[in-house]
Design a protein around this motif. Structure first.
Motif, mmCIF file in Angstrom:
data_model
loop_
_atom_site.group_PDB
_atom_site.id
_atom_site.type_symbol
_atom_site.label_atom_id
_atom_site.label_comp_id
_atom_site.label_asym_id
_atom_site.label_seq_id
_atom_site.Cartn_x
_atom_site.Cartn_y
_atom_site.Cartn_z
ATOM 1 N N ALA A 258 0.830 -1.205 0.000
ATOM 2 C CA ALA A 258 0.000 0.000 0.000
ATOM 3 C C ALA A 258 0.867 1.259 0.000
ATOM 4 O O ALA A 258 0.559 2.231 -0.705
ATOM 5 C CB ALA A 258 -0.928 -0.009 1.210
ATOM 6 N N VAL A 259 1.956 1.248 0.769
ATOM 7 C CA VAL A 259 2.859 2.407 0.803
ATOM 8 C C VAL A 259 3.538 2.596 -0.548
ATOM 9 O O VAL A 259 3.606 3.710 -1.077
ATOM 10 C CB VAL A 259 3.900 2.244 1.921
ATOM 11 C CG1 VAL A 259 4.948 3.349 1.846
ATOM 12 C CG2 VAL A 259 3.230 2.252 3.292
ATOM 13 N N LEU A 260 4.039 1.524 -1.122
ATOM 14 C CA LEU A 260 4.740 1.639 -2.400
ATOM 15 C C LEU A 260 3.812 2.133 -3.511
ATOM 16 O O LEU A 260 4.217 2.938 -4.357
ATOM 17 C CB LEU A 260 5.348 0.292 -2.789
ATOM 18 C CG LEU A 260 6.556 -0.149 -1.957
ATOM 19 C CD1 LEU A 260 6.932 -1.587 -2.278
ATOM 20 C CD2 LEU A 260 7.747 0.778 -2.174
ATOM 21 N N LEU A 261 2.577 1.653 -3.522
ATOM 22 C CA LEU A 261 1.649 2.089 -4.566
ATOM 23 C C LEU A 261 1.202 3.530 -4.360
ATOM 24 O O LEU A 261 0.742 4.170 -5.307
ATOM 25 C CB LEU A 261 0.443 1.154 -4.618
ATOM 26 C CG LEU A 261 0.754 -0.287 -5.032
ATOM 27 C CD1 LEU A 261 -0.528 -1.115 -5.118
ATOM 28 C CD2 LEU A 261 1.525 -0.350 -6.352
ATOM 29 N N ALA A 262 1.359 4.031 -3.139
ATOM 30 C CA ALA A 262 1.056 5.441 -2.880
ATOM 31 C C ALA A 262 2.266 6.339 -3.136
ATOM 32 O O ALA A 262 2.129 7.566 -3.129
ATOM 33 C CB ALA A 262 0.576 5.621 -1.443
ATOM 34 N N HIS A 263 3.449 5.746 -3.353
ATOM 35 C CA HIS A 263 4.687 6.499 -3.601
ATOM 36 C C HIS A 263 5.308 5.950 -4.890
ATOM 37 O O HIS A 263 6.264 5.180 -4.869
ATOM 38 C CB HIS A 263 5.655 6.356 -2.423
ATOM 39 C CG HIS A 263 5.146 6.967 -1.151
ATOM 40 N ND1 HIS A 263 4.232 6.342 -0.328
ATOM 41 C CD2 HIS A 263 5.433 8.167 -0.559
ATOM 42 C CE1 HIS A 263 3.981 7.121 0.707
ATOM 43 N NE2 HIS A 263 4.684 8.227 0.596
#
Length: 422
Positions: A258-263
């Motif tokens: 989730a963090v990677l797809l938001a960054h």
């Protein structure tokens, strides 16, 4: 808002879904604060690290449980956790931990990389098939759970056909790890514990009849050879090894994706430079820790963060807050895999440092590089749903679209180059 009120908001359903604002409000009162009679919360990195390593700080023992939870022996969930290395102090903790530690040496973990990569590729290909035509798939059910459960089941010698059983049982049992639990939640946890203990009772009997090259056989033989492991300890530790072996990593994979797809910029750099996966995984662990807290009781009066902790105090060590302590990590609310990262406290510290930390890191390193390279169009689809848990922070569902599948590539580039920045 005073510390007691802030702590109450942390325990609320809203606080469990997003604990970070409450952490900062607690931190404003100091790195160690009293939140109730005999109860303290610790948000500072150096203070949490110090207390985790202090031999005067003990996990809950039978004497404490008898005082606080007089009927705990009647609870399958509480009694199972109590007989495991998770809730045992030295010397019993050290004795039990040594028996399992041989399966988690750095050399053995490194040797598992190809197995983890093959399993990850198989799951990615299944996701691509299920997601054809833009159909959303649930990353938690289709990847984040099956990858680590396959790895720990292989170590324990659990048949592949039995893996689907464990997600609900483990989710139910781990309710007892929360700092507060209702009677109804304890009933559910007891049901999960009963199923898990029953399962391992049968597996232990099978390994006595037919030994195998697995950790279950090794622990059965340690029990049968003498006094190194009681029968209750054998079953309790098998349950905890299984549950801890995938719960934390499942949450790492879901939170991390989730963090990677938001960054997207950071994700693109990792896609081009998979050799930097170790730094990414440590920053993901720091940024949104899959384990947010642990607790200790003080065996004698001591001081931490300028606050006196009387003997018998119950101390909540907020790992997720410590990982965002600005004294340790400048601009801590920013996801930054290029920071000069000092090890986060997500796996604890001291004698109870997570036995499987190296394995969880390996699984994360392999999984994120594989996912980003083989599914370059991977994206969130719809609204993820968080579990209403604080101790074990993760998603119940994480819907994604996967796009076209890219071919397998070599992910073993050497570490050392300076990464591109977005």
């Amino acid at each position: 808002m005073d510390p007691a009120e802030t702590f109450a908001t942390l325990m609320s359903p809203e606080g469990r879904l997003d604990p970070y604002p409450a952490y900062e409000r607690l931190r404003a009162h100091g790195p160690v604060v009293q939140t109730g009679p005999g109860v303290y919360a610790v948000t500072g990195y150096p203070e949490v690290d110090e207390l985790l390593r202090d031999p005067r700080m003990r996990v809950s023992d039978d004497k404490w449980r008898d005082m606080m939870l007089p009927q705990w022996r009647d609870s399958p969930a509480l009694s199972t956790i109590a007989r495991s290395m998770l809730e045992t102090n030295p010397p019993d903790h050290s004795r039990m931990r040594r028996l399992a530690a041989g399966a988690f040496t750095p050399r053995r973990i490194a040797a598992m990389r190809d197995v983890v990569a093959a399993q990850a590729d198989e799951l990615i290909e299944a996701m691509a098939s299920a997601g054809r035509g833009g159909r959303p798939v649930d990353f938690m059910a289709d990847f984040a759970y099956p990858l680590p459960v396959a790895v720990i089941c292989a170590l324990l010698g659990v048949p592949a056909a039995d893996r689907p059983l464990f997600r609900r049982w483990a989710a139910d049992l781990t309710g007892v790890l929360e700092p507060e639990i209702t009677w109804d939640e304890l009933v559910v946890a007891d049901a999960g514990a009963t199923e898990l203990v029953g399962y391992f009772t049968e597996l232990v009997a099978a390994r006595r009849r037919r030994p195998a090259d697995d950790l279950t056989t090794a622990l059965v033989q340690a029990h049968d050879a003498g006094d190194r492991l009681t029968g209750d300890e054998l079953l309790a530790n098998l349950v905890v090894l299984l549950v801890a072996g995938f719960e934390t990593t499942t949450n790492l994979l879901g939170n991390g994706l989730a963090v990677l797809l938001a960054h997207r910029g950071a994700a693109d750099v990792l896609r081009r430079h998979p050799e930097h996966a170790p730094a990414y995984v440590d920053e993901l662990l720091r940024y949104d820790s899959p384990v947010q807290l642990t607790s200790r009781t003080s065996s004698e009066t001591l001081r931490a963060g300028g606050v006196e902790l009387p003997a018998g105090s119950w101390v909540l060590l907020l790992l997720g807050a410590a990982n965002r302590d600005a004294r340790r990590y400048p601009d801590p609310a920013r996801f930054d895999p290029w920071r000069a990262l000092l090890s986060p406290l997500s796996f604890g510290a001291g004698p109870h440092y997570c036995l499987g930390a190296g394995l969880a890191r390996l699984e994360g390193q392999v999984a994120f590089t594989r996912l980003l390279r083989r599914l370059p169009a991977l994206a969130l689809s719809g609204t993820p749903r968080r579990r209403s848990r604080l101790t074990l922070r993760g998603y119940e569902t994480l819907p994604v679209t996967v796009g076209e599948l890219a071919p397998v590539a070599d992910h073993g580039a050497p570490v050392g180059a300076t990464p591109d920045t977005p």
